[in-house]
Write a protein that holds these residues in place. Structure first.
Motif, mmCIF file in Angstrom:
data_model
loop_
_atom_site.group_PDB
_atom_site.id
_atom_site.type_symbol
_atom_site.label_atom_id
_atom_site.label_comp_id
_atom_site.label_asym_id
_atom_site.label_seq_id
_atom_site.Cartn_x
_atom_site.Cartn_y
_atom_site.Cartn_z
ATOM 1 N N UNK A 50 0.837 -1.196 0.000
ATOM 2 C CA UNK A 50 0.000 0.000 0.000
ATOM 3 C C UNK A 50 0.870 1.244 0.000
ATOM 4 N N UNK A 51 0.609 2.170 -0.941
ATOM 5 C CA UNK A 51 1.412 3.380 -1.039
ATOM 6 C C UNK A 51 0.861 4.503 -0.157
ATOM 7 N N UNK A 52 -0.445 4.523 0.020
ATOM 8 C CA UNK A 52 -1.090 5.508 0.891
ATOM 9 C C UNK A 52 -2.502 5.036 1.187
ATOM 10 N N UNK A 53 -3.169 5.757 2.097
ATOM 11 C CA UNK A 53 -4.558 5.464 2.450
ATOM 12 C C UNK A 53 -5.386 6.724 2.215
ATOM 13 N N UNK A 54 -6.495 6.599 1.547
ATOM 14 C CA UNK A 54 -7.429 7.717 1.426
ATOM 15 C C UNK A 54 -8.154 7.897 2.758
ATOM 16 N N UNK A 55 -8.262 9.153 3.191
ATOM 17 C CA UNK A 55 -8.987 9.424 4.433
ATOM 18 C C UNK A 55 -9.591 10.820 4.346
ATOM 19 N N UNK A 56 -10.856 10.940 4.769
ATOM 20 C CA UNK A 56 -11.563 12.214 4.663
ATOM 21 C C UNK A 56 -10.979 13.304 5.552
ATOM 22 N N UNK A 57 -10.162 12.935 6.544
ATOM 23 C CA UNK A 57 -9.570 13.928 7.440
ATOM 24 C C UNK A 57 -8.087 14.163 7.144
ATOM 25 N N UNK A 58 -7.603 13.605 6.032
ATOM 26 C CA UNK A 58 -6.198 13.808 5.672
ATOM 27 C C UNK A 58 -5.896 15.296 5.572
ATOM 28 N N UNK A 59 -4.811 15.709 6.181
ATOM 29 C CA UNK A 59 -4.430 17.115 6.219
ATOM 30 C C UNK A 59 -4.616 17.735 7.591
ATOM 31 N N UNK A 60 -5.454 17.127 8.444
ATOM 32 C CA UNK A 60 -5.653 17.626 9.808
ATOM 33 C C UNK A 60 -4.420 17.319 10.645
ATOM 34 N N UNK A 61 -4.147 18.133 11.670
ATOM 35 C CA UNK A 61 -2.979 17.872 12.525
ATOM 36 C C UNK A 61 -3.021 16.511 13.200
ATOM 37 N N UNK B 118 -5.313 12.722 13.216
ATOM 38 C CA UNK B 118 -6.316 11.888 12.556
ATOM 39 C C UNK B 118 -6.486 10.608 13.364
ATOM 40 N N UNK B 119 -7.733 10.226 13.584
ATOM 41 C CA UNK B 119 -8.031 8.971 14.265
ATOM 42 C C UNK B 119 -8.498 7.940 13.248
ATOM 43 N N UNK B 120 -7.839 6.817 13.237
ATOM 44 C CA UNK B 120 -8.241 5.715 12.363
ATOM 45 C C UNK B 120 -9.127 4.771 13.149
ATOM 46 N N UNK B 121 -10.298 4.476 12.581
ATOM 47 C CA UNK B 121 -11.239 3.543 13.205
ATOM 48 C C UNK B 121 -11.773 2.600 12.138
ATOM 49 N N UNK B 122 -12.482 1.588 12.575
ATOM 50 C CA UNK B 122 -13.173 0.689 11.655
ATOM 51 C C UNK B 122 -12.243 0.047 10.650
ATOM 52 N N UNK B 123 -12.668 0.058 9.377
ATOM 53 C CA UNK B 123 -11.909 -0.619 8.329
ATOM 54 C C UNK B 123 -10.528 -0.007 8.124
ATOM 55 N N UNK B 124 -10.433 1.339 8.262
ATOM 56 C CA UNK B 124 -9.129 1.987 8.098
ATOM 57 C C UNK B 124 -8.155 1.497 9.158
#
Length: 223
Positions: free
Chosen positions: A1-12, A14-20
């Motif tokens: 995996x080169x990166x992960x898409x996340x709707x909060x990317x860019x915030x100081x 980020x909390x990863x939950x669930x499938x992420x």
């Protein structure tokens, strides 16, 4: 995996939950102190690098370390005009086309397309998202529908047609748009319409399925 898409990317933070969370921690085996790359799905040209600060078995806290404008894609654009085929056939090869750098696909209802076929753009986008995370591509593939073959040709006058003809596809210089037929190929009326276009064939005596032709054209022109 080169990166992960996340709707909060860019915030100081980020909390990863669930499938992420499951993917990063359970599947990819990232632990505290590791770097995790994120992109925002609506601003995918920027790559954000986070440090995995803590994980409690259900969620992971990420801290932003750096960001950079980093666009990754094919060295040249290629646009496919594709007469509508079974969406399942498209889904099978969409990751390969994405990895090779196809800039966009325009789906066209042609004479021999079965009328019940409708492209499922929402599902295609999910497939592209997974593919982009794996191959590192930052730019989304364009997906659209043309009202007719005439409309497609009017918008793309330099289209090169893949069909049964004398000239083989060898020198790909200058090819920016290719047109691929559905199962059964082009009708005689369509061939008349396409008579003014440059028409090429693959150098093989075998008949390719529509999706095979799409992948072969992409590989021939882009790789």
């Amino acid at each position: 995996m080169r990166f992960l898409f996340h709707d909060e990317a860019g915030a100081p933070e980020v909390t990863l939950k669930g499938e992420a969370y499951k993917y990063i921690v359970k599947v990819r085996r990232h632990g505290v102190g590791d770097s995790v790359a994120l992109r925002h799905p609506e601003a995918s040209g920027t790559l954000y690098t986070y440090r995995l600060a803590q994980s409690d078995g259900r969620r992971a806290e990420l801290m932003l370390m750096s960001e950079e404008s980093l666009r990754i894609g094919a060295v040249r654009p290629l646009h496919i005009g594709w007469c509508l085929v079974d969406p399942k056939s498209v889904e099978k090869v969409l990751p390969q086309l994405n990895e090779m750098g196809i800039a966009g696909i325009t789906f066209i209802a042609c004479d021999r397309s079965q009328r019940q076929f409708k492209p499922d753009f929402e599902r295609y986008r999910r497939i592209l998202e997974a593919s982009m995370q794996q191959c590192g591509r930052s730019e989304w593939m364009g997906l659209e529908i043309a009202d007719s073959l005439e409309a497609f040709l009017a918008a793309n006058p330099q289209t090169v047609v893949l069909d049964f003809t004398e000239e083989t596809l060898r020198d790909t210089t200058g090819i920016g748009t290719v047109l691929i037929g559905c199962e059964g190929g082009f009708s005689e009326a369509e061939r008349t319409l396409l008579a003014s276009c440059r028409t090429l064939r693959f150098d093989t005596p075998l008949i390719l399925r529509s999706e095979s032709a799409a992948v072969a054209a992409a590989a021939k022109i882009l790789l």
